[in-house]
Design a protein around this motif. Sequence first.
Motif, PDB file in Angstrom:
ATOM      1  N   THR A  35     -16.301  13.259   6.194  1.00  0.00           N
ATOM      2  CA  THR A  35     -15.673  12.534   5.081  1.00  0.00           C
ATOM      3  C   THR A  35     -16.113  13.090   3.735  1.00  0.00           C
ATOM      4  O   THR A  35     -16.051  12.393   2.731  1.00  0.00           O
ATOM      5  CB  THR A  35     -16.023  11.035   5.158  1.00  0.00           C
ATOM      6  OG1 THR A  35     -17.463  10.875   5.146  1.00  0.00           O
ATOM      7  CG2 THR A  35     -15.469  10.412   6.429  1.00  0.00           C
ATOM      8  N   SER A  36     -16.542  14.347   3.723  1.00  0.00           N
ATOM      9  CA  SER A  36     -17.043  14.937   2.481  1.00  0.00           C
ATOM     10  C   SER A  36     -15.979  15.007   1.397  1.00  0.00           C
ATOM     11  O   SER A  36     -16.299  15.000   0.206  1.00  0.00           O
ATOM     12  CB  SER A  36     -17.602  16.339   2.761  1.00  0.00           C
ATOM     13  OG  SER A  36     -16.608  17.174   3.350  1.00  0.00           O
ATOM     14  N   LEU A  37     -14.704  15.075   1.788  1.00  0.00           N
ATOM     15  CA  LEU A  37     -13.612  15.147   0.812  1.00  0.00           C
ATOM     16  C   LEU A  37     -12.772  13.863   0.792  1.00  0.00           C
ATOM     17  O   LEU A  37     -11.709  13.832   0.180  1.00  0.00           O
ATOM     18  CB  LEU A  37     -12.703  16.342   1.114  1.00  0.00           C
ATOM     19  CG  LEU A  37     -13.348  17.726   1.081  1.00  0.00           C
ATOM     20  CD1 LEU A  37     -12.333  18.794   1.436  1.00  0.00           C
ATOM     21  CD2 LEU A  37     -13.968  18.008  -0.298  1.00  0.00           C
ATOM     22  N   ALA A  38     -13.258  12.819   1.462  1.00  0.00           N
ATOM     23  CA  ALA A  38     -12.493  11.576   1.575  1.00  0.00           C
ATOM     24  C   ALA A  38     -12.768  10.648   0.402  1.00  0.00           C
ATOM     25  O   ALA A  38     -13.889  10.596  -0.120  1.00  0.00           O
ATOM     26  CB  ALA A  38     -12.816  10.875   2.882  1.00  0.00           C
ATOM     27  N   HIS A  39     -11.740   9.925  -0.010  1.00  0.00           N
ATOM     28  CA  HIS A  39     -11.860   8.975  -1.115  1.00  0.00           C
ATOM     29  C   HIS A  39     -11.114   7.691  -0.758  1.00  0.00           C
ATOM     30  O   HIS A  39      -9.986   7.737  -0.250  1.00  0.00           O
ATOM     31  CB  HIS A  39     -11.265   9.558  -2.404  1.00  0.00           C
ATOM     32  CG  HIS A  39     -11.791  10.906  -2.769  1.00  0.00           C
ATOM     33  ND1 HIS A  39     -12.984  11.089  -3.445  1.00  0.00           N
ATOM     34  CD2 HIS A  39     -11.295  12.151  -2.527  1.00  0.00           C
ATOM     35  CE1 HIS A  39     -13.192  12.382  -3.621  1.00  0.00           C
ATOM     36  NE2 HIS A  39     -12.191  13.052  -3.078  1.00  0.00           N
ATOM     37  N   LEU A  40     -11.737   6.559  -1.034  1.00  0.00           N
ATOM     38  CA  LEU A  40     -11.074   5.278  -0.818  1.00  0.00           C
ATOM     39  C   LEU A  40     -10.091   5.021  -1.953  1.00  0.00           C
ATOM     40  O   LEU A  40     -10.436   5.159  -3.128  1.00  0.00           O
ATOM     41  CB  LEU A  40     -12.100   4.141  -0.768  1.00  0.00           C
ATOM     42  CG  LEU A  40     -13.073   4.136   0.414  1.00  0.00           C
ATOM     43  CD1 LEU A  40     -14.031   2.962   0.285  1.00  0.00           C
ATOM     44  CD2 LEU A  40     -12.343   4.079   1.737  1.00  0.00           C
ATOM     45  N   GLY A  41      -8.868   4.656  -1.607  1.00  0.00           N
ATOM     46  CA  GLY A  41      -7.878   4.315  -2.616  1.00  0.00           C
ATOM     47  C   GLY A  41      -7.982   2.851  -3.000  1.00  0.00           C
ATOM     48  O   GLY A  41      -8.997   2.192  -2.763  1.00  0.00           O
ATOM     49  N   LEU A  42      -6.918   2.328  -3.584  1.00  0.00           N
ATOM     50  CA  LEU A  42      -6.883   0.928  -3.996  1.00  0.00           C
ATOM     51  C   LEU A  42      -6.243   0.084  -2.902  1.00  0.00           C
ATOM     52  O   LEU A  42      -5.236   0.476  -2.314  1.00  0.00           O
ATOM     53  CB  LEU A  42      -6.078   0.768  -5.290  1.00  0.00           C
ATOM     54  CG  LEU A  42      -6.696   1.382  -6.551  1.00  0.00           C
ATOM     55  CD1 LEU A  42      -5.736   1.221  -7.724  1.00  0.00           C
ATOM     56  CD2 LEU A  42      -8.034   0.739  -6.871  1.00  0.00           C
ATOM     57  N   PRO A  43      -6.812  -1.083  -2.620  1.00  0.00           N
ATOM     58  CA  PRO A  43      -6.200  -1.969  -1.618  1.00  0.00           C
ATOM     59  C   PRO A  43      -4.858  -2.490  -2.097  1.00  0.00           C
ATOM     60  O   PRO A  43      -4.620  -2.617  -3.305  1.00  0.00           O
ATOM     61  CB  PRO A  43      -7.226  -3.099  -1.472  1.00  0.00           C
ATOM     62  CG  PRO A  43      -7.977  -3.099  -2.769  1.00  0.00           C
ATOM     63  CD  PRO A  43      -8.020  -1.666  -3.222  1.00  0.00           C
ATOM     64  N   GLN A  44      -3.988  -2.769  -1.154  1.00  0.00           N
ATOM     65  CA  GLN A  44      -2.625  -3.212  -1.456  1.00  0.00           C
ATOM     66  C   GLN A  44      -2.245  -4.394  -0.574  1.00  0.00           C
ATOM     67  O   GLN A  44      -2.735  -4.520   0.550  1.00  0.00           O
ATOM     68  CB  GLN A  44      -1.629  -2.070  -1.208  1.00  0.00           C
ATOM     69  CG  GLN A  44      -1.918  -0.803  -2.009  1.00  0.00           C
ATOM     70  CD  GLN A  44      -1.172   0.383  -1.454  1.00  0.00           C
ATOM     71  OE1 GLN A  44      -1.343   0.750  -0.296  1.00  0.00           O
ATOM     72  NE2 GLN A  44      -0.315   0.987  -2.278  1.00  0.00           N
ATOM     73  N   VAL A  45      -1.366  -5.225  -1.089  1.00  0.00           N
ATOM     74  CA  VAL A  45      -0.764  -6.293  -0.298  1.00  0.00           C
ATOM     75  C   VAL A  45       0.482  -5.722   0.382  1.00  0.00           C
ATOM     76  O   VAL A  45       1.275  -5.028  -0.250  1.00  0.00           O
ATOM     77  CB  VAL A  45      -0.378  -7.496  -1.181  1.00  0.00           C
ATOM     78  CG1 VAL A  45       0.281  -8.585  -0.347  1.00  0.00           C
ATOM     79  CG2 VAL A  45      -1.613  -8.044  -1.899  1.00  0.00           C
ATOM     80  N   LEU A  46       0.641  -6.002   1.674  1.00  0.00           N
ATOM     81  CA  LEU A  46       1.808  -5.528   2.408  1.00  0.00           C
ATOM     82  C   LEU A  46       2.675  -6.705   2.849  1.00  0.00           C
ATOM     83  O   LEU A  46       2.148  -7.765   3.187  1.00  0.00           O
ATOM     84  CB  LEU A  46       1.392  -4.748   3.655  1.00  0.00           C
ATOM     85  CG  LEU A  46       0.606  -3.447   3.474  1.00  0.00           C
ATOM     86  CD1 LEU A  46       0.397  -2.796   4.836  1.00  0.00           C
ATOM     87  CD2 LEU A  46       1.315  -2.505   2.535  1.00  0.00           C
ATOM     88  N   ASP A  47       3.978  -6.494   2.869  1.00  0.00           N
ATOM     89  CA  ASP A  47       4.823  -7.480   3.519  1.00  0.00           C
ATOM     90  C   ASP A  47       4.811  -7.207   5.021  1.00  0.00           C
ATOM     91  O   ASP A  47       4.296  -6.181   5.486  1.00  0.00           O
ATOM     92  CB  ASP A  47       6.242  -7.461   2.952  1.00  0.00           C
ATOM     93  CG  ASP A  47       6.934  -6.116   3.106  1.00  0.00           C
ATOM     94  OD1 ASP A  47       6.589  -5.371   4.056  1.00  0.00           O
ATOM     95  OD2 ASP A  47       7.810  -5.799   2.294  1.00  0.00           O
ATOM     96  N   ALA A  48       5.361  -8.118   5.791  1.00  0.00           N
ATOM     97  CA  ALA A  48       5.267  -8.025   7.250  1.00  0.00           C
ATOM     98  C   ALA A  48       5.927  -6.757   7.793  1.00  0.00           C
ATOM     99  O   ALA A  48       5.388  -6.088   8.678  1.00  0.00           O
ATOM    100  CB  ALA A  48       5.897  -9.262   7.885  1.00  0.00           C
ATOM    101  N   SER A  49       7.084  -6.397   7.265  1.00  0.00           N
ATOM    102  CA  SER A  49       7.799  -5.230   7.791  1.00  0.00           C
ATOM    103  C   SER A  49       7.042  -3.934   7.520  1.00  0.00           C
ATOM    104  O   SER A  49       6.998  -3.040   8.372  1.00  0.00           O
ATOM    105  CB  SER A  49       9.209  -5.162   7.185  1.00  0.00           C
ATOM    106  OG  SER A  49       9.139  -5.013   5.772  1.00  0.00           O
ATOM    107  N   SER A  50       6.416  -3.812   6.344  1.00  0.00           N
ATOM    108  CA  SER A  50       5.645  -2.610   6.025  1.00  0.00           C
ATOM    109  C   SER A  50       4.419  -2.501   6.922  1.00  0.00           C
ATOM    110  O   SER A  50       4.073  -1.417   7.404  1.00  0.00           O
ATOM    111  CB  SER A  50       5.223  -2.634   4.558  1.00  0.00           C
ATOM    112  OG  SER A  50       6.346  -2.602   3.702  1.00  0.00           O
ATOM    113  N   TRP A  51       3.761  -3.638   7.138  1.00  0.00           N
ATOM    114  CA  TRP A  51       2.578  -3.637   8.008  1.00  0.00           C
ATOM    115  C   TRP A  51       2.954  -3.221   9.423  1.00  0.00           C
ATOM    116  O   TRP A  51       2.294  -2.387  10.042  1.00  0.00           O
ATOM    117  CB  TRP A  51       1.946  -5.021   8.012  1.00  0.00           C
ATOM    118  CG  TRP A  51       0.542  -5.073   8.523  1.00  0.00           C
ATOM    119  CD1 TRP A  51      -0.608  -5.009   7.794  1.00  0.00           C
ATOM    120  CD2 TRP A  51       0.124  -5.190   9.897  1.00  0.00           C
ATOM    121  NE1 TRP A  51      -1.706  -5.090   8.623  1.00  0.00           N
ATOM    122  CE2 TRP A  51      -1.286  -5.200   9.910  1.00  0.00           C
ATOM    123  CE3 TRP A  51       0.812  -5.296  11.098  1.00  0.00           C
ATOM    124  CZ2 TRP A  51      -2.029  -5.305  11.084  1.00  0.00           C
ATOM    125  CZ3 TRP A  51       0.083  -5.389  12.287  1.00  0.00           C
ATOM    126  CH2 TRP A  51      -1.316  -5.396  12.263  1.00  0.00           C
TER     127      TRP A  51
END
Length: 213
Positions: A147-163
């Motif tokens: 994970t040397s090049l990994a970065h956490l993004g911003l959390p998001q709310v999902l609707d049911a269909s996207s999830w």
Amino acid sequence: MRFVCAVCQHCQRLRQPILADCLRFWCKLKPALWRVFVQLGALQIKLSEVWASLTGQACAFEAAAPDPELLVDDACFSLPITEGLTGYASHVRARVLLRLGRRELGLLASAMFGRPCVELQPADEQDAGMELCNILSACLLDCLGDTSLAHLGLPQVLDASSWQQLYQGTPALVQFVAADPRQRMAVIMIEFPAETGEACQIDLQQPGSSSSE
């Protein structure tokens, strides 16, 4: 990770006590399996500790696939994990998916904001769910290996269909659910092929989908 999940699910279909014997058998064929199994156990403990520290409530987690059916009042969240050098183009390597039942989200938000559930606004619950998704994503990051090049993004709310589209469209790297069926929680990490990055081209930007922090 996928190999361990397959073994666990096989044992659950039979009898739980045979799990140790099953693992010893497979470890003779694949010595790295035991190390991965220990890591999964450590993650289960870590997830339980996070939930207890935020809510004051106990919740044991187990490595298993969640109920594929979403309830109407389930709350869904996601956090992208990108990979790339800072300042250069990056791609989404993985996503953490979080699903909470109505009761669990209310407990979480009430504890985090120090107010009864009846006094909470929908935005409060969204913020609480996104913050939990952020914390759990950090816990699961090591599942990706390097994970040397990994970065956490911003959390998001999902609707049911996207999830559902994300969960069903990509095999899970690891997935945990609440061991008590009365507690409705699921934490899943999906990883995208390195050559393509995130394949699901869907609109993940929902109202209030970015953390306020």
